[in-house]
Design a protein around this motif. Structure first.
Motif, mmCIF file in Angstrom:
data_model
loop_
_atom_site.group_PDB
_atom_site.id
_atom_site.type_symbol
_atom_site.label_atom_id
_atom_site.label_comp_id
_atom_site.label_asym_id
_atom_site.label_seq_id
_atom_site.Cartn_x
_atom_site.Cartn_y
_atom_site.Cartn_z
ATOM 1 N N LEU A 235 48.109 65.793 3.434
ATOM 2 C CA LEU A 235 48.476 64.708 4.340
ATOM 3 C C LEU A 235 47.617 63.483 4.078
ATOM 4 O O LEU A 235 46.422 63.586 3.825
ATOM 5 N N LYS B 229 45.528 58.546 8.109
ATOM 6 C CA LYS B 229 46.183 57.408 8.744
ATOM 7 C C LYS B 229 45.212 56.659 9.664
ATOM 8 O O LYS B 229 44.367 57.264 10.318
ATOM 9 N N TYR C 93 48.899 61.559 15.071
ATOM 10 C CA TYR C 93 48.897 60.227 14.479
ATOM 11 C C TYR C 93 47.838 59.295 15.070
ATOM 12 O O TYR C 93 47.687 58.178 14.604
ATOM 13 N N ARG D 186 44.187 62.740 10.536
ATOM 14 C CA ARG D 186 45.408 63.501 10.251
ATOM 15 C C ARG D 186 45.268 64.837 10.960
ATOM 16 O O ARG D 186 44.142 65.300 11.206
#
Length: 342
Positions: free
Chosen positions: A31, A34, A87, A114
């Motif tokens: 992943l 973010k 998120y 993540r």
């Protein structure tokens, strides 16, 4: 733990979408990390951290010096989708006061995250990267030496840590792994130490997780004078806070969650922005105060406790040395670099 029913809409499945995500050794490397603000519109569910219980050794390496302090209720949150993909993770902020500098703000700022949540089994796992940020609150700017230094820095166009945007940055990394900036947010309480009853909420919380992050170097600004001054500020902050951000020390949170709730994305963005732009230590917290730092037996922590312990067998000085030491360092710094301005 609380058994209140979770709200409707939960689908799940993301935690099971890759076998590598599973305990006992979750691997989320597939992943992308973010930013917290990148995908707020995708959030549908959340778990609030009503009890962000923080702990650290006020004298690194001495477990008897460990303190426990709850930060402001609900300052932290875990945000995710109906399927369970994380998120956004909002992390804590706190203030500390120095006899010389006045009050300073400290935040553990999330720079990447993540993860996954499974409401059905009350489990979760996430990875994070963070940096410590330190800056002066308004009251500290009225202190004699701080104001003098600020005025001189302004005259020469040098950055001064008066806001989060200009804050002193401190690197962090995974516990006992300085080459790994990504660290886990794991299920359950930390196994590294036992917490006192006043720092545990198993009868009220819906779930609990923990974070262990180790403090690294102060990040360089590229300007020698600014970097030297930032070192002095960190010395003062660590004296006032009990070595909270001293290099090599480990910060731990046991984060006690309330039951899952639905997300209002506009409210989430406002909440995240409020903490990103920062409140100031002088003004308190909009979600209510935290608790005073205490040792395991409930005795309140005071900055002089650390000074006394560190001096007990060597320096044998009076407690007022705390303020004198800070003043002398600041005065010497200003004399060294700006003698003509004094």
């Amino acid at each position: 733990m609380s058994t209140t029913p979770i709200p409707p809409g939960w689908k799940g499945g993301f935690a099971q979408s890759n076998p590598a995500f599973a305990y006992p050794t979750p691997d989320l490397s597939s992943l992308e990390m973010k930013d917290n603000m990148d995908n707020i519109k995708l959030l549908t569910r959340q778990q609030g951290v009503k009890w962000p219980e923080f702990s650290w050794q006020t004298i690194p390496g001495d477990e008897s010096s460990r303190c426990f302090q709850m930060f402001s209720p609900y300052i932290s949150r875990l945000g995710y989708t109906d399927e369970g993909r994380v998120y956004s993770i909002i992390c804590p902020q706190q203030g500390a006061c120095s006899p010389t500098f006045g009050c300073m703000n400290v935040e553990v700022t999330v720079t990447g995250q993540r993860g996954w949540v499974d409401e059905t089994t009350k489990t979760f796992y996430a990875d994070m990267t963070v940096e410590g940020t330190i800056w002066f609150s308004p009251s500290s700017l009225q202190e004699e030496w701080v104001k003098k230094a600020w005025d001189i820095f302004n005259k020469f166009g040098l950055d001064f840590p008066t806001s989060k945007a200009k804050a002193i940055k401190v690197a962090t990394h995974k516990f006992q792994d300085p080459n790994h900036p990504i660290f886990p947010v794991s299920q359950g309480e930390t196994p590294r130490f036992k917490s006192p009853a006043f720092a545990r909420h198993e009868d009220e919380a819906w779930n609990v997780g923990h974070i262990d992050v180790q403090i690294g170097d102060i990040k360089k600004t590229g300007h020698k004078i600014v970097d030297e001054f930032n070192e002095l500020v960190m010395f003062a902050f660590n004296t006032a806070s009990g070595n909270m951000l001293k290099q090599g020390n480990t910060l731990t949170w046991n984060v006690w969650f309330t039951q899952p709730a639905l997300v209002d994305t506009d409210e989430w963005e406002t909440h995240a922005k409020r903490w990103r732009d920062s409140i100031q230590a002088d003004h308190g917290s909009p979600t209510g105060p935290g608790t005073q730092a205490r040792y395991f037996d409930g005795t309140p922590f005071k900055a002089v406790d650390t000074l006394e312990l560190e001096m007990k067998d060597t320096m044998k000085k009076e407690i007022h040395q705390l303020e004198k030491m800070e003043v002398n360092k600041i005065e010497g710094f200003l004399q060294k670099h700006f003698e003509d301005e004094l």
